[in-house]
Design a protein around this motif. Structure first.
Motif: not given
Length: 447
Positions: A8-13, A61-66
């Motif tokens: 699960f890759d982090g999606l760049v914000g 896919v792992l969503a980014p932080q706000e």
């Protein structure tokens, strides 16, 4: 029953930036305050995900932080409209402001520690978000990380989620960046190697003197207890304090493992021989311990190229591939070592290079960008299907990036309230694409 290791890759914000926040991370500090390209960074990450999917791996896919984190700034006493909060914080406390704009959640290896069901007493996959207490900017992540993980792995029959460890340096936990699982096959019971930098409750034990040891022995033990690991499923090993003082802030900067292979630098660990013997005995089969000597690759070159911050993946039995950043290919000595390695008698048979420069400049390579989760076919079926990469999702996310991301972002742009609005609009749409529900504070009426 089939078994998979899903990355699960982090999606760049959308607010990806170089704030140079991480003391002890040489790459992060050396690129501080440079202009970044959120759009390029997100697309580089997506391209790596798609390439791994195309070679036969299951990719998520792992969503980014706000970010900026308006809520943290308000907790710290800045008040008024969002615009006023941003302006006041940037003017009165610029270091705190930059920390609350951190792009570091892209490094998903720090999101959590995961133990597969084959290792745990209750037969569930366990998740514990990392508290990341050593760095203020990262300590803002665990609550949202936990909500995102719960939205991805929601079925209580198969998945168990824990609260992050107490927010105190005695239990400093950096997640999977200091955790590696070994096994004969992803579905079989494995042995989980926890690497720590210091003992928090015993100052007589060795510890680094220049840079902080972010992972404590006590935190690693606590994770093993929470996840219900038996004594036969866990080994604890100290990272070499001297190598931490050379800029190796996480174990995944100096070692990477997969199944029966541990690829590591000779300076990586403190007194590794007993731990390696224990690991092999508990695994019940011989390991391939591939030790890279300093004469072949110095610690400095390993950090510069992120030779060990690579992904080690299995394409078929006995055939592993190193997923390396192009910095390894561009360094003559490191490239020569890798060319020699794939010709030697180990399961590592290939090296594939990927351009992740936007991440590398901020201090993270391919391994930082992914969280590994071993699942059987029933567990995979129970994962939120909207976070598993398909051709359709890849195209949809690229369209989403094109629609919402800026081509270039300077640190001074982070004060722009329009950027905050743009980011929230993007993230709100992303949670619908990935079917995550309301995971962000702005969606949960936190103001």
């Amino acid at each position: 029953m089939q078994h998979f290791e899903v990355n699960f890759d982090g999606l760049v914000g959308p607010t990806h930036n170089y704030a140079g926040l991480s003391f002890g991370n040489v790459a992060s500090l050396s690129n501080a305050k440079s202009a970044s390209s959120p759009k390029s960074a997100a697309k580089q990450g997506l391209q790596k995900m798609k390439a791994l999917q195309e070679i036969g791996l299951v990719q998520g896919v792992l969503a980014p932080q706000e970010r900026p984190d308006i809520y943290a700034l308000r907790r710290l006493g800045f008040s008024g409209s969002d615009q006023v909060v941003l302006e006041k914080a940037a003017k009165e406390a610029p270091a705190i402001f930059r920390a609350c704009c951190s792009a570091s959640s892209m490094w998903t290896a720090n999101a959590a520690t995961v133990s597969p069901s084959a290792d745990t007493r209750n037969g569930k996959v366990h998740f514990t978000p990392a508290n990341l207490t050593n760095k203020f900017h990262r300590s803002l992540e665990p609550e949202t990380s936990g909500r995102i993980l719960r939205a991805m792995f929601a079925n209580e029959r198969f998945f168990e989620h824990h609260q992050h460890l107490p927010d105190n340096e005695h239990f400093g936990d950096e997640g999977a960046a200091n955790h590696t699982r070994f096994c004969s096959d992803y579905g079989n019971a494995g042995v989980e190697l926890f690497v720590y930098g210091r003992h928090a409750f015993d100052s007589s034990k060795p510890a680094p003197q220049i840079y902080p040891a972010r992972q404590t022995f006590e935190a690693s033990q606590a994770i093993a207890r929470l996840h219900g690991l038996a004594d036969d499923n866990a080994v604890f090993l100290q990272q070499n304090p001297a190598v931490i003082d050379q800029g190796v802030f996480h174990n995944d900067v100096i070692a990477v493992g997969n199944q029966n292979v541990l690829f590591y630098h000779e300076q990586a660990f403190l007194n590794e021989a007993p731990a390696f013997a224990e690991l092999e005995a508990k695994l019940g089969q011989p390991m391939h311990f591939i030790k890279v000597p300093s004469a072949a690759v110095s610690v400095e070159d390993a950090v510069r190229t992120y030779l060990f911050n690579t992904q080690l993946v299995t394409l078929k039995p006995g055939h592993m591939v190193i997923i390396a950043p192009t910095e390894c290919e561009e360094h003559a000595g490191v490239k020569a070592y890798l060319e020699q390695l794939v010709q030697s008698n180990t399961p590592i048979k290939e090296v594939r290079y990927f351009d992740v420069k936007q991440s590398m400049r901020n201090g993270g390579g391919p391994a930082c960008l992914r969280l590994r989760v071993a699942l059987n076919d029933q567990e995979l079926e129970a994962v939120n299907p909207n976070v598993i990469l398909t051709d359709h999702l890849f195209a949809r996310l690229n369209q989403w990036v094109d629609k919402h991301y800026r081509d270039e972002l300077a640190v001074r742009d982070l004060i722009d309230p329009n950027l905050l609005d743009e980011s929230r609009t993007a993230l709100d749409e992303l949670t619908q694409i990935l079917n995550l529900g309301s995971v962000y504070p702005f969606q949960r009426n936190a103001l």
